[in-house]
Design a protein around this motif. Sequence first.
Motif, PDB file in Angstrom:
ATOM      1  N   ALA A  59       0.849  -1.193   0.000  1.00 32.76           N
ATOM      2  CA  ALA A  59       0.000   0.000   0.000  1.00 32.76           C
ATOM      3  C   ALA A  59       0.883   1.240   0.000  1.00 32.76           C
ATOM      4  CB  ALA A  59      -0.899   0.004   1.224  1.00 32.76           C
ATOM      5  N   VAL A  60       0.599   2.156  -0.918  1.00 37.13           N
ATOM      6  CA  VAL A  60       1.355   3.406  -1.007  1.00 37.13           C
ATOM      7  C   VAL A  60       0.662   4.454  -0.144  1.00 37.13           C
ATOM      8  CG1 VAL A  60       2.173   5.246  -2.527  1.00 37.13           C
ATOM      9  CG2 VAL A  60       2.182   2.864  -3.317  1.00 37.13           C
ATOM     10  N   VAL A  61       1.350   4.896   0.889  1.00 37.66           N
ATOM     11  CA  VAL A  61       0.804   5.885   1.818  1.00 37.66           C
ATOM     12  C   VAL A  61       1.541   7.203   1.617  1.00 37.66           C
ATOM     13  CG1 VAL A  61       0.297   6.424   4.233  1.00 37.66           C
ATOM     14  CG2 VAL A  61       0.334   4.030   3.464  1.00 37.66           C
ATOM     15  N   LEU A  62       0.794   8.258   1.374  1.00 39.41           N
ATOM     16  CA  LEU A  62       1.375   9.584   1.168  1.00 39.41           C
ATOM     17  C   LEU A  62       1.161  10.419   2.419  1.00 39.41           C
ATOM     18  CD1 LEU A  62       2.663  11.761  -0.653  1.00 39.41           C
ATOM     19  CD2 LEU A  62       0.356  12.303  -1.448  1.00 39.41           C
ATOM     20  N   LEU A  63       2.243  10.826   3.057  1.00 37.06           N
ATOM     21  CA  LEU A  63       2.177  11.602   4.296  1.00 37.06           C
ATOM     22  C   LEU A  63       2.356  13.078   3.981  1.00 37.06           C
ATOM     23  CD1 LEU A  63       4.011  10.780   7.632  1.00 37.06           C
ATOM     24  CD2 LEU A  63       3.939  13.110   6.724  1.00 37.06           C
ATOM     25  N   THR A  64       1.404  13.887   4.473  1.00 36.61           N
ATOM     26  CA  THR A  64       1.501  15.336   4.332  1.00 36.61           C
ATOM     27  C   THR A  64       1.217  15.977   5.687  1.00 36.61           C
ATOM     28  OG1 THR A  64      -0.843  15.642   3.747  1.00 36.61           O
ATOM     29  CG2 THR A  64       0.700  15.226   1.945  1.00 36.61           C
ATOM     30  N   VAL A  65       1.577  17.250   5.794  1.00 34.87           N
ATOM     31  CA  VAL A  65       1.404  17.981   7.045  1.00 34.87           C
ATOM     32  C   VAL A  65       0.691  19.296   6.757  1.00 34.87           C
ATOM     33  CG1 VAL A  65       2.571  19.045   9.023  1.00 34.87           C
ATOM     34  CG2 VAL A  65       3.497  16.946   8.008  1.00 34.87           C
ATOM     35  N   ASP A  66      -0.570  19.360   7.120  1.00 33.32           N
ATOM     36  CA  ASP A  66      -1.360  20.588   6.954  1.00 33.32           C
ATOM     37  C   ASP A  66      -1.315  21.118   5.521  1.00 33.32           C
ATOM     38  OD1 ASP A  66      -2.136  20.685   9.706  1.00 33.32           O
ATOM     39  OD2 ASP A  66      -0.169  21.490  10.197  1.00 33.32           O
ATOM     40  N   ALA A  67      -1.338  20.229   4.559  1.00 33.50           N
ATOM     41  CA  ALA A  67      -1.315  20.641   3.153  1.00 33.50           C
ATOM     42  C   ALA A  67      -2.657  21.234   2.748  1.00 33.50           C
ATOM     43  CB  ALA A  67      -0.985  19.443   2.267  1.00 33.50           C
TER      44      ALA A  67
END
Length: 227
Positions: A59-67
């Motif tokens: 599974a490809v998980v994309l982590l972002t921060v307050d995008a």
Amino acid sequence: MSFTPPHAKICGLSTPEALDWAIDAGADGIGLVHFPKSPRHVPLEALPALAAHARGRAAVVLLTVDADDALLDALVAAAAPDILQLHGRETPERVAAVRARHGRPVMKALGIGTADDLAAAGAFESVADLLLFDAKPPKDATRPGGLGVPFDWSLLGSHRGATPFLLSGGLTPTNVADAIAAVRPAGVDVSSGVESAPGVKDGALIRAFMAAVEAGRRAAGGEGETR
């Protein structure tokens, strides 16, 4: 939206070689971080190739921060992630909006330092597909997340939420089996615990971590997925 959460996610991967180490060792989730302040940051232009390298294997998980919406739109178009991980100060309303806008599972990371922090997780139960309980960063931290430090796992002893959760924060090959036995999460998530330097993944540590995860899952009854 129903989906099976990854039982073991290796986060902060930024090279094809590191992706291969994680997937070959048995990780069923890989995390790509887009956050310039992180030593694991993956630029927008590098996301398509890395995501394609892992697609169909984990599974490809994309982590972002307050995008914001514009950035998320560009990132989702580039990576086509299976799961979006929101690791900032996103509110329940923001989580719901992201989930509706992109039509894919959303994992919300929450810093846990006290019982009150855990109680606040209830507000995300109806809007997130998956929660990630991480150590709460220090007040002066410039980055979110546990920063390699575990929190008091006993705080999760009374947690009975309906939304599955991953455990993170200070996990290493030496403590992850104990963490699984103590917490019995749906899965575990590691980043700095399998690195030789900030942002530099170590294949031997990844293999050791995954071996310990499997040992912990067997000791917990086969799947380690009890909540």
